[in-house]
Enzyme design. Structure first.
Site, PDB file in Angstrom:
ATOM      1  CG  ASN A 189       2.120   6.262  -2.915  1.00  0.00           C
ATOM      2  OD1 ASN A 189       3.329   6.075  -2.780  1.00  0.00           O
ATOM      3  ND2 ASN A 189       1.512   7.345  -2.461  1.00  0.00           N
ATOM      4  CB  CYS A 190       6.149   2.328  -2.190  1.00  0.00           C
ATOM      5  SG  CYS A 190       7.238   1.803  -0.844  1.00  0.00           S
ATOM      6  CG  PHE A 191       6.681   6.574   0.434  1.00  0.00           C
ATOM      7  CD1 PHE A 191       7.352   6.914   1.603  1.00  0.00           C
ATOM      8  CD2 PHE A 191       7.419   6.067  -0.624  1.00  0.00           C
ATOM      9  CE1 PHE A 191       8.731   6.750   1.716  1.00  0.00           C
ATOM     10  CE2 PHE A 191       8.790   5.902  -0.522  1.00  0.00           C
ATOM     11  CZ  PHE A 191       9.443   6.238   0.654  1.00  0.00           C
TER      12      PHE A 191
END
Length: 278
Positions: A147-149
Site C-alpha cells: 500500500n503506497c499510502f
C-alpha cells in the site's frame, strides 16, 4: 505561498501541458511511457505535464512490486477492481475518485531526492492555494510495500496531522525522469478498506474538484518555472494509435495477482529491462 528561488528552473523553451482526461489504466501507463520515449528522441525537449482521471476503480502496482493477495484477485474476478502495472516504482495505489499527475522532466537534478524535493515544492505551493498545508514525510522507504499510502517518505507529502495526502514514484531512463503522483480526492471508503484494510485519506474541509486541483497545480508550476512557456496540447491521433498498440504491455492478469503464484511477473514488458516498449 511563493516558490523558493532555489527551486526555480530556467528553460527558455516550450513545455507541453496535457489537460485532464479519463481513461483506462493500461492506456494511461502506455501514454506516460510514450511521452518519456519521445523526450529521449527529441532535440532540446521541454517538460511535459499531464493530468488524468481513471475510468472505474484501478489498482496500479509499482514496477518492481509482486502482488501476493488472493483478496485482490477476488475483487478483480468480481468485477470490482482492475489492476495495471506502472512503469514507475513504489507500492500499490488505488485510483478512482482522485487526480493523477505525470511529469516528464528532460533535465532533472541528478539526485533523485532533489528531484522529489522540487516537485514537492510545486505540489505544496499548488495545493496551498486550496488551503491544504503539506510537508514531506519522514518514514523509511518500504521496498515492495503493498500500500503506497501506508507510509510517507521524503518523496511523499503529508498534512499537519501526519496523514499522507500525495504519493509519488519515479522512473528514470537515460537521465530523463517520469514522475507519477496520486492525489486522492473522494475515493470509495468501502473499496479502499477492502483493498488495504485502512481508511482512505480525506479532506477536513470541502473536497475540491479535480478541475480545481488541476488549475491550482497548473498555476503553481508556471511560477516554479517562470522561463518556460506552456503549450496546451491534447493527445494527438498518432499518439492515440501508439498507445492502443502498447497498452497491453501494462495489463496484469489473474495469475499475477494470486498468492498461489507469488513470484509471478509480467512475461513480456519492455519496461522490465529498464526501457518502455518502443
Amino acid at each position: 505561498m511563493s516558490i523558493p528561488a532555489s527551486c526555480r528552473s530556467e528553460f527558455g523553451r516550450l513545455g507541453r501541458l496535457i489537460p485532464a482526461l479519463a481513461g483506462q489504466g493500461p492506456e494511461h501507463m502506455a501514454f506516460d511511457a510514450l511521452l518519456l520515449e519521445h523526450c529521449q528522441s527529441t532535440n532540446n525537449p521541454g517538460p511535459v505535464l499531464r493530468f488524468y482521471l481513471w475510468e472505474g476503480s484501478w489498482l496500479s502496482l509499482g514496477r518492481h512490486q509482486t502482488p501476493r493477495s488472493n483478496h485482490w484477485l477476488n475483487l478483480v474476478r468480481n468485477g470490482r477492481l482492475n489492476v495495471v502495472r506502472r512503469p514507475s516504482g513504489g507500492g500499490a495505489v488505488l485510483h478512482g475518485g482522485g487526480l493523477t499527475y505525470a511529469l516528464i522532466w528532460p533535465d532533472p537534478p541528478r539526485q533523485r531526492r532533489e528531484a522529489y524535493r522540487r516537485v514537492n515544492a510545486w505540489i505544496t505551493a499548488g495545493l496551498a492555494r486550496l488551503d491544504l498545508e503539506l510537508y514531506p514525510g519522514d518514514d523509511p522507504a518500504l521496498t515492495g510495500s503493498q500500500n503506497c499510502f501506508a507510509s510517507a517518505t521524503t518523496a511523499d507529502l503529508v498534512d499537519p496531522s501526519g496523514h499522507k495526502r500525495i504519493g509519488s514514484a519515479q522512473f528514470w531512463q537515460r537521465g530523463h525522469l517520469l514522475q507519477h503522483g496520486e492525489i486522492p480526492l473522494a475515493p470509495s471508503p468501502q473499496l479502499w478498506h477492502e483493498v488495504f484494510g485502512t481508511d482512505p485519506p480525506c479532506w477536513q474541509s470541502a473536497t475540491p474538484s479535480a478541475a480545481r486541483v488541476e488549475a491550482a497545480l497548473t498555476e503553481a508550476i508556471a511560477e516554479l518555472w517562470p522561463g518556460l512557456r506552456w503549450d496546451v496540447t491534447p493527445m494527438s491521433g498518432r499518439e492515440q494509435q501508439l498507445v492502443a498498440e502498447r497498452a497491453s504491455d501494462y495489463e496484469v492478469n489473474d495469475s499475477e495477482v494470486s498468492s498461489n503464484n507469488p513470484e509471478a511477473r509480467m512475461e513480456v514488458t519492455a519496461w522490465r529491462s529498464g526501457r518502455p516498449k518502443g
